[in-house]
Design a protein around this motif. Sequence first.
Motif, PDB file in Angstrom:
ATOM      1  N   LEU A  36     -33.636  19.356   8.861  1.00 33.06           N
ATOM      2  CA  LEU A  36     -33.366  19.314   7.422  1.00 33.06           C
ATOM      3  C   LEU A  36     -34.361  18.481   6.618  1.00 33.06           C
ATOM      4  N   LEU A  37     -34.826  17.368   7.169  1.00 34.05           N
ATOM      5  CA  LEU A  37     -35.691  16.486   6.390  1.00 34.05           C
ATOM      6  C   LEU A  37     -37.022  17.128   5.986  1.00 34.05           C
ATOM      7  N   PRO A  38     -37.674  17.932   6.866  1.00 35.84           N
ATOM      8  CA  PRO A  38     -38.899  18.599   6.405  1.00 35.84           C
ATOM      9  C   PRO A  38     -38.651  19.531   5.212  1.00 35.84           C
ATOM     10  N   ARG A  39     -37.503  20.180   5.182  1.00 35.43           N
ATOM     11  CA  ARG A  39     -37.177  21.034   4.040  1.00 35.43           C
ATOM     12  C   ARG A  39     -37.028  20.212   2.763  1.00 35.43           C
ATOM     13  N   ILE A  40     -36.357  19.056   2.885  1.00 34.03           N
ATOM     14  CA  ILE A  40     -36.181  18.197   1.721  1.00 34.03           C
ATOM     15  C   ILE A  40     -37.536  17.669   1.252  1.00 34.03           C
ATOM     16  N   ALA A  41     -38.373  17.269   2.195  1.00 36.97           N
ATOM     17  CA  ALA A  41     -39.699  16.761   1.847  1.00 36.97           C
ATOM     18  C   ALA A  41     -40.533  17.821   1.130  1.00 36.97           C
ATOM     19  N   ASP A  42     -40.315  19.084   1.478  1.00 38.05           N
ATOM     20  CA  ASP A  42     -41.057  20.193   0.858  1.00 38.05           C
ATOM     21  C   ASP A  42     -40.479  20.613  -0.490  1.00 38.05           C
ATOM     22  N   GLY A  43     -39.364  20.021  -0.895  1.00 44.86           N
ATOM     23  CA  GLY A  43     -38.834  20.314  -2.219  1.00 44.86           C
ATOM     24  C   GLY A  43     -37.490  21.003  -2.260  1.00 44.86           C
ATOM     25  N   ALA A  44     -36.900  21.293  -1.096  1.00 37.82           N
ATOM     26  CA  ALA A  44     -35.551  21.865  -1.106  1.00 37.82           C
ATOM     27  C   ALA A  44     -34.585  20.832  -1.684  1.00 37.82           C
ATOM     28  N   VAL A  45     -33.775  21.247  -2.646  1.00 41.31           N
ATOM     29  CA  VAL A  45     -32.840  20.322  -3.283  1.00 41.31           C
ATOM     30  C   VAL A  45     -31.670  20.066  -2.344  1.00 41.31           C
ATOM     31  N   ALA A  46     -31.413  18.802  -2.074  1.00 43.52           N
ATOM     32  CA  ALA A  46     -30.287  18.407  -1.223  1.00 43.52           C
ATOM     33  C   ALA A  46     -29.369  17.506  -2.029  1.00 43.52           C
ATOM     34  N   THR A  47     -28.118  17.499  -1.670  1.00 38.87           N
ATOM     35  CA  THR A  47     -27.186  16.606  -2.358  1.00 38.87           C
ATOM     36  C   THR A  47     -26.114  16.135  -1.397  1.00 38.87           C
ATOM     37  N   LEU A  48     -25.360  15.171  -1.862  1.00 41.32           N
ATOM     38  CA  LEU A  48     -24.378  14.503  -1.022  1.00 41.32           C
ATOM     39  C   LEU A  48     -23.055  14.398  -1.759  1.00 41.32           C
ATOM     40  N   VAL A  49     -21.990  14.847  -1.106  1.00 38.02           N
ATOM     41  CA  VAL A  49     -20.631  14.679  -1.628  1.00 38.02           C
ATOM     42  C   VAL A  49     -20.034  13.473  -0.923  1.00 38.02           C
ATOM     43  N   TRP A  50     -19.768  12.422  -1.692  1.00 33.65           N
ATOM     44  CA  TRP A  50     -19.214  11.206  -1.090  1.00 33.65           C
ATOM     45  C   TRP A  50     -18.142  10.640  -1.998  1.00 33.65           C
ATOM     46  N   PRO A  51     -17.177   9.930  -1.439  1.00 32.61           N
ATOM     47  CA  PRO A  51     -15.969   9.562  -2.189  1.00 32.61           C
ATOM     48  C   PRO A  51     -16.134   8.354  -3.105  1.00 32.61           C
ATOM     49  N   TRP A  52     -17.126   8.425  -4.030  1.00 31.73           N
ATOM     50  CA  TRP A  52     -17.207   7.347  -5.019  1.00 31.73           C
ATOM     51  C   TRP A  52     -16.212   7.571  -6.145  1.00 31.73           C
ATOM     52  N   ASP A  53     -15.810   8.835  -6.337  1.00 36.81           N
ATOM     53  CA  ASP A  53     -14.869   9.180  -7.396  1.00 36.81           C
ATOM     54  C   ASP A  53     -13.468   9.269  -6.794  1.00 36.81           C
ATOM     55  N   ASN A  54     -12.521   8.568  -7.364  1.00 36.63           N
ATOM     56  CA  ASN A  54     -11.161   8.551  -6.813  1.00 36.63           C
ATOM     57  C   ASN A  54     -10.512   9.929  -6.796  1.00 36.63           C
ATOM     58  N   ALA A  55     -11.055  10.871  -7.609  1.00 34.78           N
ATOM     59  CA  ALA A  55     -10.486  12.213  -7.637  1.00 34.78           C
ATOM     60  C   ALA A  55     -10.885  13.016  -6.404  1.00 34.78           C
ATOM     61  N   GLN A  56     -11.909  12.562  -5.681  1.00 34.85           N
ATOM     62  CA  GLN A  56     -12.350  13.278  -4.500  1.00 34.85           C
ATOM     63  C   GLN A  56     -11.435  12.981  -3.320  1.00 34.85           C
ATOM     64  N   THR A  57     -11.337  13.951  -2.425  1.00 35.90           N
ATOM     65  CA  THR A  57     -10.458  13.791  -1.266  1.00 35.90           C
ATOM     66  C   THR A  57     -11.211  14.114   0.018  1.00 35.90           C
ATOM     67  N   GLY A  58     -12.392  13.518   0.160  1.00 41.62           N
ATOM     68  CA  GLY A  58     -13.138  13.747   1.380  1.00 41.62           C
ATOM     69  C   GLY A  58     -13.566  15.182   1.521  1.00 41.62           C
ATOM     70  N   LEU A  59     -13.224  15.805   2.674  1.00 41.85           N
ATOM     71  CA  LEU A  59     -13.629  17.182   2.937  1.00 41.85           C
ATOM     72  C   LEU A  59     -12.534  18.173   2.583  1.00 41.85           C
ATOM     73  N   ASP A  60     -11.474  17.714   1.976  1.00 46.87           N
ATOM     74  CA  ASP A  60     -10.387  18.593   1.561  1.00 46.87           C
ATOM     75  C   ASP A  60     -10.222  18.484   0.049  1.00 46.87           C
ATOM     76  N   GLY A  61     -10.178  19.599  -0.612  1.00 47.22           N
ATOM     77  CA  GLY A  61      -9.950  19.564  -2.045  1.00 47.22           C
ATOM     78  C   GLY A  61     -11.216  19.798  -2.840  1.00 47.22           C
TER      79      GLY A  61
ATOM     80  N   ALA B  27     -28.010  22.971  -5.179  1.00 48.66           N
ATOM     81  CA  ALA B  27     -28.520  22.397  -3.931  1.00 48.66           C
ATOM     82  C   ALA B  27     -28.637  23.455  -2.841  1.00 48.66           C
ATOM     83  N   GLU B  28     -29.714  23.334  -2.084  1.00 48.00           N
ATOM     84  CA  GLU B  28     -29.932  24.231  -0.935  1.00 48.00           C
ATOM     85  C   GLU B  28     -29.438  23.603   0.358  1.00 48.00           C
ATOM     86  N   ILE B  29     -29.193  22.299   0.332  1.00 51.29           N
ATOM     87  CA  ILE B  29     -28.641  21.573   1.474  1.00 51.29           C
ATOM     88  C   ILE B  29     -27.501  20.720   0.947  1.00 51.29           C
TER      89      ILE B  29
END
Length: 322
Positions: free
Chosen positions: A100-125, A136-138
Amino acid sequence: MTPEQLALRDAVRSLLDKHSDVRAAVETPHGHDKDVWARLCDIGVLPIPEQYGGSGAELPETLVVLQELGRTLTPAPLLASMMAARALLEAGNEEACARLLPRIADGAVATLVWPWDNAQTGLDGTARYVLDGDTAEILLATDGTDLYEVDLATVTREHTPAMDQTRRLATVHLDGAETTRLGRWSPRIRDVALAALSAEQVGAAARALELTVEYTKTRVQFGKPIGSFQALKHRMADMHVLVETARSAAEAATDEVSAAVAKVYCSEAFFKVAAEMVQLHGGIAITWEHDAHLYLKRAHGSGQLFGSPREHLDRLSRSTLG
């Protein structure tokens, strides 16, 4: 900054001066300037080791670039992609990094879903306010314990309209998503995110101050530039103090406490500077043609991103009392 970091700053600033057009970018379907993003990736602005196709830049170099992106409000997906890259590296999964990292280095847009927002419920919801989540492509996600790669074909994503048009946000529906565990989630990612956002806020605040000083030198009232009036000099001096103290806070963001302090202080300093920018520009600042409203909207939006100042103050107080 080191000579290398100064050279990087100058190269990025020159690139953005020539190619960044924030108004054109916010009107594109993807919400960011693909040409500018490709050029930034060619420079090597992401903190990805050479063994994974990166330039070998470290986090301090990426923070320098984020300050420059903040200055111009360029809607580039650096903040999202660097967080995803850092989460991959912290997870320690060599196979995933090599894939994955070579793709990101080449410009593929990656993003991260993480529970900084209390409305988020991890991997459910439903995850809200995901940076560049609809383009995002990754897509990586965490439940607060482990890091996962999400199969994009199994999620529903939609752009989230926001006051700040220079920041691409999305809602990601994770119910039923197919995921692959990549490794352990590192709590340090939160500190990196807060430090990165603080650096971006400093760059934007510094540019807001520069634009205000330039305007007060040319706006004439009662036969004099308004910048010569003592009351306005005092207000701009206060703005300068806010920018420089915010810069110090951002540069000192190296651990959990200092990163949270930087987020709180830089958010509030940027908002005050942007508000003063509007006040000191007068009526022109509330027109669509002037950029002042864009800085004020960015200040409001970034102040809430990754948790409001109040949330981090509460967290710091609990940690101190504990």
